[in-house]
Write an enzyme that holds these catalytic residues in place. Structure first.
Site, PDB file in Angstrom:
ATOM      1  N   HIS A 104      77.948  45.619  78.616  1.00  9.27           N
ATOM      2  CA  HIS A 104      76.832  46.505  78.336  1.00  9.27           C
ATOM      3  C   HIS A 104      76.624  47.448  79.522  1.00  9.27           C
ATOM      4  CE1 HIS A 104      74.794  43.936  74.967  1.00  9.27           C
ATOM      5  NE2 HIS A 104      76.091  44.134  74.764  1.00  9.27           N
TER       6      HIS A 104
ATOM      7  N   GLU B 246      74.201  48.143  81.568  1.00  2.00           N
ATOM      8  CA  GLU B 246      73.626  47.612  82.792  1.00  2.00           C
ATOM      9  C   GLU B 246      74.664  46.807  83.581  1.00  2.00           C
ATOM     10  OE1 GLU B 246      70.341  47.088  79.613  1.00  2.00           O
ATOM     11  OE2 GLU B 246      72.508  47.421  79.689  1.00  2.00           O
TER      12      GLU B 246
ATOM     13  N   CYS C 298      68.829  44.077  76.722  1.00  2.00           N
ATOM     14  CA  CYS C 298      68.847  43.039  75.689  1.00  2.00           C
ATOM     15  C   CYS C 298      68.518  41.682  76.287  1.00  2.00           C
ATOM     16  CB  CYS C 298      70.193  43.008  74.984  1.00  2.00           C
ATOM     17  SG  CYS C 298      71.560  42.418  76.003  1.00  2.00           S
TER      18      CYS C 298
ATOM     19  N   ASP D 173      91.722  59.850  40.973  1.00  2.00           N
ATOM     20  CA  ASP D 173      92.171  60.815  41.981  1.00  2.00           C
ATOM     21  C   ASP D 173      93.125  60.255  43.018  1.00  2.00           C
ATOM     22  OD1 ASP D 173      90.446  62.582  40.720  1.00  2.00           O
ATOM     23  OD2 ASP D 173      88.802  62.223  42.130  1.00  2.00           O
TER      24      ASP D 173
ATOM     25  N   PRO E 267      80.171  60.997  40.435  1.00  2.00           N
ATOM     26  CA  PRO E 267      78.788  61.070  39.947  1.00  2.00           C
ATOM     27  C   PRO E 267      78.196  59.733  39.528  1.00  2.00           C
ATOM     28  CG  PRO E 267      80.335  62.100  38.408  1.00  2.00           C
ATOM     29  CD  PRO E 267      81.081  61.861  39.659  1.00  2.00           C
ATOM     30  N   THR E 268      79.007  58.816  39.016  1.00  3.05           N
ATOM     31  CA  THR E 268      78.476  57.521  38.588  1.00  3.05           C
ATOM     32  C   THR E 268      78.003  56.700  39.782  1.00  3.05           C
ATOM     33  OG1 THR E 268      79.928  57.503  36.652  1.00  3.05           O
ATOM     34  CG2 THR E 268      78.994  55.393  37.346  1.00  3.05           C
ATOM     35  N   LEU E 269      78.839  56.612  40.813  1.00  4.55           N
ATOM     36  CA  LEU E 269      78.457  55.850  42.002  1.00  4.55           C
ATOM     37  C   LEU E 269      77.300  56.534  42.727  1.00  4.55           C
ATOM     38  CD1 LEU E 269      79.202  53.307  43.604  1.00  4.55           C
ATOM     39  CD2 LEU E 269      80.678  54.730  45.028  1.00  4.55           C
TER      40      LEU E 269
END
Length: 342
Positions: free
Chosen positions: A55, A57, A80, A204, A275-277
């Site tokens: 981290h 520090e 933390c 696709d 479009p569905t999702l």
């Protein structure tokens, strides 16, 4: 120069360190740390480089050695107070003999919060909130995710001026310019996962990896490719190659999908489904931002970006706040945030 001015300058430097390019997003926040000697001089600095690494520090303290005793640690996020892949930063600061800790953003993660109280109990002077707005903005999506238990969701769409994602015959390559498509690859490299539905994969055969000039960008951070839906995927689907990790989640519930991805460390995801999702995510109320590419073209017919999503009247519309409008090649990119009452 006053102590406040020196600490403000140090915090600005810590914010620059925290935003160092190339640091993975993932489950951890971006954090920078600057150590000041009793006379206010900077003598060590550090930043967090991703999950499992030191981290900020600890990185700075390792460079300071014994000089850390009696110093001031200026940190962009509250140190933390828990043990994860690494130990608590509070204990490292206490052991090093740091006399004063100045931090910007309080830790919103309930698992790691409480560092300020631990430091004060150990006799360390603690100052909170210096340049907090700047620090909070740096980790906005991470903070959103850890307080809600799900990733921040950006919905990416590319349409013609009249809102079509494909022509009436189903053809959809290339609605937007090469510049706009390259821009999409850049945002993919900044998120933890890219989400599509099985329908998109079957129709696709997208690749979904970060590419440059049509080739996989091996220097880029590749997001997890996530396919949502119950149907099996063809063995030869491009999304199953080894360019990036791939996960199929056999669910139609956006909340289940997002909770599963959160548990896997995802904090910011890009929704690229059809479009569905998109309708399922809109209906579930889990779209947080939109990145919309508009091509200066008209089709007059064909598929639209969003299927029926339960918005029967104008008062039900999903309202957005536009945050940026950018010309990308010959297309317009609109960035917007979803307006919601918390």
């Amino acid at each position: 120069m006053s102590r406040t001015d020196r600490e403000s300058d140090a915090m600005r430097r810590a914010l620059v360190l925290a935003a160092t390019p190339g640091v993975p997003q993932g489950p951890n926040p971006r954090v920078g740390c600057v150590l000041l000697a009793p006379d206010g001089a900077v003598f060590a600095e550090g930043y967090h480089r991703g999950a499992g690494t030191a981290h900020a520090e600890v990185d700075a303290l390792s460079r300071a050695g014994d000089a850390a005793r009696g110093s001031t640690a200026v940190v962009t996020l509250e140190p933390c107070d828990h043990t994860g892949l690494t130990g608590p930063c509070t204990q490292a600061l206490i052991a090093a003999g740091v006399a004063r800790v100045v931090f910007a953003q309080s830790d919103p993660n309930p698992l790691a919060a409480g560092g300020a109280a631990t430091l004060r109990a150990a006799g360390i002077e603690v100052v909170a909130g210096l340049l907090s707005a700047e620090a909070t903005a740096l980790n906005e999506r991470w903070s959103f995710a850890v307080t809600r238990g799900r990733p921040f969701v950006t919905w990416k769409a590319a349409t013609t001026l009249d809102g079509r994602i494909a022509a009436a015959d189903g053809s959809s390559r290339w609605i937007t310019s090469a510049d706009a498509r390259a821009d999409v690859h850049r945002i993919r490299s900044e998120v933890d996962a890219v989400i599509v539905g099985t329908g998109t994969v079957l129709a696709d055969d997208p690749h979904l990896a970060v590419r440059v000039g049509g080739e996989v960008d091996h220097a880029a951070r590749q997001p997890m490719r996530v396919v949502v839906g119950l149907r099996d995927l063809p063995a030869g689907a491009r999304v199953l190659d080894d360019a990036a990790p791939t996960l199929q989640l056999r669910s139609h519930d956006p909340l289940d999908v997002l909770h599963s991805l959160f548990e896997r460390g995802a904090r910011h995801v890009l929704l690229e489904g059809g479009p569905t999702l998109a309708s399922a995510f809109v209906s579930a109320g889990v779209i947080d931002a939109v990145r919309w590419y508009v091509a200066p073209a008209l089709l007059g017919a064909g598929a639209v970006a969003l299927a029926e999503a339960g918005m029967a009247t104008i008062s039900d519309a999903l309202r957005l706040q536009v945050t940026a409008v950018t010309l990308v090649g010959g297309d317009v990119r609109i960035d917007a945030r979803v307006l919601r009452v918390e």
